[in-house]
Write a protein that holds these residues in place. Structure first.
Motif, PDB file in Angstrom:
ATOM      1  N   SER A  14       2.778   8.889 -14.031  1.00 38.23           N
ATOM      2  CA  SER A  14       2.414   8.422 -12.900  1.00 38.23           C
ATOM      3  C   SER A  14       2.286   9.576 -11.666  1.00 38.23           C
ATOM      4  O   SER A  14       3.270  10.101 -11.548  1.00 38.23           O
ATOM      5  CB  SER A  14       3.155   7.299 -12.235  1.00 38.23           C
ATOM      6  N   THR A  16       1.976   8.947  -8.453  1.00 36.73           N
ATOM      7  CA  THR A  16       2.440   9.029  -7.547  1.00 36.73           C
ATOM      8  C   THR A  16       4.020   9.369  -7.441  1.00 36.73           C
ATOM      9  O   THR A  16       4.701   9.798  -6.549  1.00 36.73           O
ATOM     10  CB  THR A  16       2.374   7.538  -6.701  1.00 36.73           C
ATOM     11  N   VAL A  17       4.497   8.767  -8.708  1.00 39.94           N
ATOM     12  CA  VAL A  17       5.978   8.848  -8.832  1.00 39.94           C
ATOM     13  C   VAL A  17       6.267  10.186  -9.062  1.00 39.94           C
ATOM     14  O   VAL A  17       7.250  10.704  -8.416  1.00 39.94           O
ATOM     15  CB  VAL A  17       6.344   8.000 -10.287  1.00 39.94           C
ATOM     16  N   ALA A  37       3.756  11.254  -0.024  1.00 40.32           N
ATOM     17  CA  ALA A  37       3.308  10.814  -1.345  1.00 40.32           C
ATOM     18  C   ALA A  37       3.493   9.303  -1.846  1.00 40.32           C
ATOM     19  O   ALA A  37       2.804   8.582  -2.203  1.00 40.32           O
ATOM     20  CB  ALA A  37       4.010  11.572  -2.430  1.00 40.32           C
ATOM     21  N   ALA A  38       5.089   8.924  -1.962  1.00 39.54           N
ATOM     22  CA  ALA A  38       5.185   7.606  -2.290  1.00 39.54           C
ATOM     23  C   ALA A  38       5.084   6.487  -1.449  1.00 39.54           C
ATOM     24  O   ALA A  38       5.333   6.551  -0.241  1.00 39.54           O
ATOM     25  CB  ALA A  38       6.536   7.554  -2.641  1.00 39.54           C
ATOM     26  N   GLY A  39       4.330   5.308  -1.633  1.00 38.91           N
ATOM     27  CA  GLY A  39       4.055   4.199  -1.040  1.00 38.91           C
ATOM     28  C   GLY A  39       5.396   3.403  -0.945  1.00 38.91           C
ATOM     29  O   GLY A  39       5.591   2.464  -1.714  1.00 38.91           O
ATOM     30  N   LYS A 101       5.223  -3.829 -10.537  1.00 40.74           N
ATOM     31  CA  LYS A 101       4.468  -3.047 -11.663  1.00 40.74           C
ATOM     32  C   LYS A 101       4.614  -3.616 -13.069  1.00 40.74           C
ATOM     33  O   LYS A 101       3.874  -3.711 -14.068  1.00 40.74           O
ATOM     34  CB  LYS A 101       5.301  -1.693 -11.425  1.00 40.74           C
ATOM     35  N   TRP A 125      -5.163   1.756  -7.732  1.00 42.36           N
ATOM     36  CA  TRP A 125      -3.631   2.139  -7.760  1.00 42.36           C
ATOM     37  C   TRP A 125      -3.629   2.964  -9.393  1.00 42.36           C
ATOM     38  O   TRP A 125      -3.882   2.439 -10.432  1.00 42.36           O
ATOM     39  CB  TRP A 125      -2.643   1.191  -7.641  1.00 42.36           C
ATOM     40  N   ASN A 175      -3.991  -0.367  -2.363  1.00 40.36           N
ATOM     41  CA  ASN A 175      -3.479   0.888  -2.648  1.00 40.36           C
ATOM     42  C   ASN A 175      -4.500   1.674  -3.491  1.00 40.36           C
ATOM     43  O   ASN A 175      -4.754   1.220  -4.648  1.00 40.36           O
ATOM     44  CB  ASN A 175      -1.977   0.749  -3.237  1.00 40.36           C
ATOM     45  N   TYR A 207       0.382  -5.765  -0.698  1.00 37.06           N
ATOM     46  CA  TYR A 207       0.231  -5.540   0.694  1.00 37.06           C
ATOM     47  C   TYR A 207      -0.150  -6.465   1.785  1.00 37.06           C
ATOM     48  O   TYR A 207      -0.619  -6.255   2.832  1.00 37.06           O
ATOM     49  CB  TYR A 207      -0.619  -4.107   0.752  1.00 37.06           C
ATOM     50  N   LYS A 239       7.329  -4.507  -0.678  1.00 35.81           N
ATOM     51  CA  LYS A 239       6.687  -3.849   0.490  1.00 35.81           C
ATOM     52  C   LYS A 239       7.089  -4.734   1.832  1.00 35.81           C
ATOM     53  O   LYS A 239       7.137  -4.196   2.957  1.00 35.81           O
ATOM     54  CB  LYS A 239       5.087  -3.724   0.560  1.00 35.81           C
ATOM     55  N   TYR A 325      -1.633   3.390   3.765  1.00 31.14           N
ATOM     56  CA  TYR A 325      -2.456   4.420   3.071  1.00 31.14           C
ATOM     57  C   TYR A 325      -3.659   4.650   3.837  1.00 31.14           C
ATOM     58  O   TYR A 325      -4.461   3.756   4.032  1.00 31.14           O
ATOM     59  CB  TYR A 325      -2.528   4.109   1.644  1.00 31.14           C
ATOM     60  N   ARG A 375      -4.829  10.905  -1.049  1.00 28.62           N
ATOM     61  CA  ARG A 375      -3.880   9.892  -0.467  1.00 28.62           C
ATOM     62  C   ARG A 375      -2.830   9.885   0.463  1.00 28.62           C
ATOM     63  O   ARG A 375      -2.146  10.888  -0.035  1.00 28.62           O
ATOM     64  CB  ARG A 375      -3.371   8.844  -1.298  1.00 28.62           C
TER      65      ARG A 375
HETATM   66  N1  GLU Z   1       3.315   1.717  -5.218  1.00 28.64           N
HETATM   67  C1  GLU Z   1       3.970   2.965  -4.831  1.00 28.64           C
HETATM   68  C2  GLU Z   1       3.100   4.272  -4.773  1.00 28.64           C
HETATM   69  O1  GLU Z   1       1.737   3.896  -5.180  1.00 28.64           O
HETATM   70  C3  GLU Z   1       5.192   3.452  -5.541  1.00 28.64           C
HETATM   71  C4  GLU Z   1       4.807   4.510  -6.604  1.00 28.64           C
HETATM   72  C5  GLU Z   1       4.373   3.731  -7.655  1.00 28.64           C
HETATM   73  O2  GLU Z   1       5.153   3.140  -8.530  1.00 28.64           O
HETATM   74  O3  GLU Z   1       3.169   4.168  -8.001  1.00 28.64           O
HETATM   75  O4  GLU Z   1       3.232   5.017  -4.313  1.00 28.64           O
END
Ligand code: GLU
Length: 400
Positions: A14, A16-17, A37-39, A101, A125, A175, A207, A239, A325, A375
């Motif tokens: 991932s 984002t992670v 970066a991280a949501g 997730k 996402w 997202n 969200y 969230k 975002y 993003r």
């Molecule tokens: N949902 C958040 C993001 O998009 C957390 C990280 C993830 O699991 O993607 O940043």
């Protein structure tokens, strides 16, 4: 024959992670890095949830629970769905997992056969397509351009449906774009689904509480009750209640799907943390007044970052309806050169350049299926955001 399974060849880590981890590593090494970066909300978990969690630990509420959530939490989720979404569910229609997730993953694992198609509007996402691939399904990506505010049109949905379509994944507010569908826009899409009785809809409502300027969110089975038997709502406490680390997400839908998800969970994670489940009951049943207050703070930050981004040369950013975002276009920077002569060819190049030149971590649009964009998660303090805006403007202005 190597040790790693073939299924890993169709997925990637991932973004984002990974980018969040990279930013945190740089910070730990003492670098002056800004992580967008991280949501994840920068606010704190409400006291009601924290206190319930502490009490759970102290009172020995620290043992296994039912695999897909204890009855008290399922009942609280049913109350929430009726109170906030006008949809009626019974506890046997609820599955609780380790975050939103995880329930999406369980649902895909429980329902996809090889070759089954899942319609995923892009920008998406980053985890949806890879989770579909892990479950041996086929992601069908439909590009939704900035000119249509990143939203899927009924004609696009109609064109994407085939006899193999199993799911539409429908995430609003979105997202990574923050785009949210109005009631009428949602109805226009559910009207298309009504014509195709083999297609199910998986909503991602994570969200829903973060919307601006009075925007009212809605969810598909609320808008079209005739889709109730073909809908799986997914959501979580991460969230709305700033509880990302507690890892509690849930799904609501047909008993058949919920039971299959329970089987998977009973053979994999057993149950979500008992402590987190108790804290989530307190969050869902407790005071809710801070939620709109936080949304107002996010709205102020949205306005700040959108305005700063639109003052940067070559960057064009919409003002989204929700989430935390923004998904600006960097099309105006593609083809330009950095001061040391490197050509910016993609949004990955621009994201890398911002990281190297200004130590600002953003996620390139390539991770979300629509380029050239990036993003920004603006769930951070106004001061940090302002400094980030200055750095991004400087990076964009330094390209020739
Ligand atoms: N949902 C958040 C993001 O998009 C957390 C990280 C993830 O699991 O993607 O940043």
């Amino acid at each position: 024959m190597g040790i790693i399974a073939n299924r890993l060849s169709v997925i990637k880590p991932s973004a984002t992670v990974a980018l969040n981890a990279k930013g945190m590593e740089m910070k730990a090494a003492g670098e002056d890095v800004i992580i967008l970066a991280a949501g994840e909300p920068d606010f704190d978990t409400p006291d009601s949830a924290k206190e319930a969690g502490i009490k759970a630990i102290q009172s020995g509420d620290t043992k296994y629970t039912a695999p897909d959530g204890r009855p008290e939490l399922k009942a609280a989720i049913c109350r929430k769905l009726l109170r906030e979404n006008n949809v009626k569910y019974e506890p046997k229609q609820i599955s609780v997992g380790n975050g939103g997730k995880h329930v999406i993953y369980n649902a895909l694992m429980a329902t996809l056969n090889p070759g089954d198609e899942v319609i995923i509007p892009a920008p998406y996402w980053t985890s949806y397509p890879d989770m579909v691939r892990l479950a041996e399904g086929t992601p069908v990506i439909v590009a939704c351009q900035q000119s249509n505010r990143f939203k899927l049109s009924p004609a696009q949905l109609e064109a994407a449906i085939t006899p193999k379509t199993k799911w539409l994944i429908f995430n609003t507010p979105s997202n990574p774009t923050g785009a949210a569908y109005t009631w009428d826009e949602t109805k226009a899409l559910t009207d298309v689904l009504l014509k195709h009785p083999h297609v199910y809809v998986m909503t991602d409502d994570m969200y829903e509480h973060i919307t601006y300027d009075g925007f009212k969110p809605c969810t598909a089975p609320e808008v079209e009750p005739k889709l109730y038997e073909r809908s799986l709502i997914t959501n979580g406490v991460s969230k709305a209640y700033a509880m990302t680390g507690w890892r509690i997400g849930y799904a609501a839908g047909p008993v058949e799907i919920i039971s299959a998800m329970r089987t998977i969970q009973s053979q994999s994670t057993t149950n979500p943390s008992s402590i987190s489940q108790t804290a989530s009951v307190a969050a869902l049943d407790g005071p809710q007044d801070f939620i709109p207050e936080r949304a107002l703070a996010f709205q102020r930050r949205r306005d700040l970052i959108v305005s700063m981004l639109n003052q940067a040369p070559g960057i064009d950013c919409l003002t989204p309806e929700g989430a935390f975002y923004v998904y600006p276009s960097c099309a105006g920077l593609i083809g330009k050169k950095t001061p040391d002569g490197k050509v910016i060819e993609t949004d990955d190049d621009f994201a890398n350049y911002m990281l190297e030149s200004e130590k600002v971590v953003v996620v390139p649009g390539s991770a979300f299926g629509l380029s050239p964009h990036f993003r920004i998660s603006y769930a951070t303090s106004d001061d940090v955001l302002e400094e980030a805006g200055v750095r991004i403007q400087r990076a964009a202005a330094s390209l020739r």
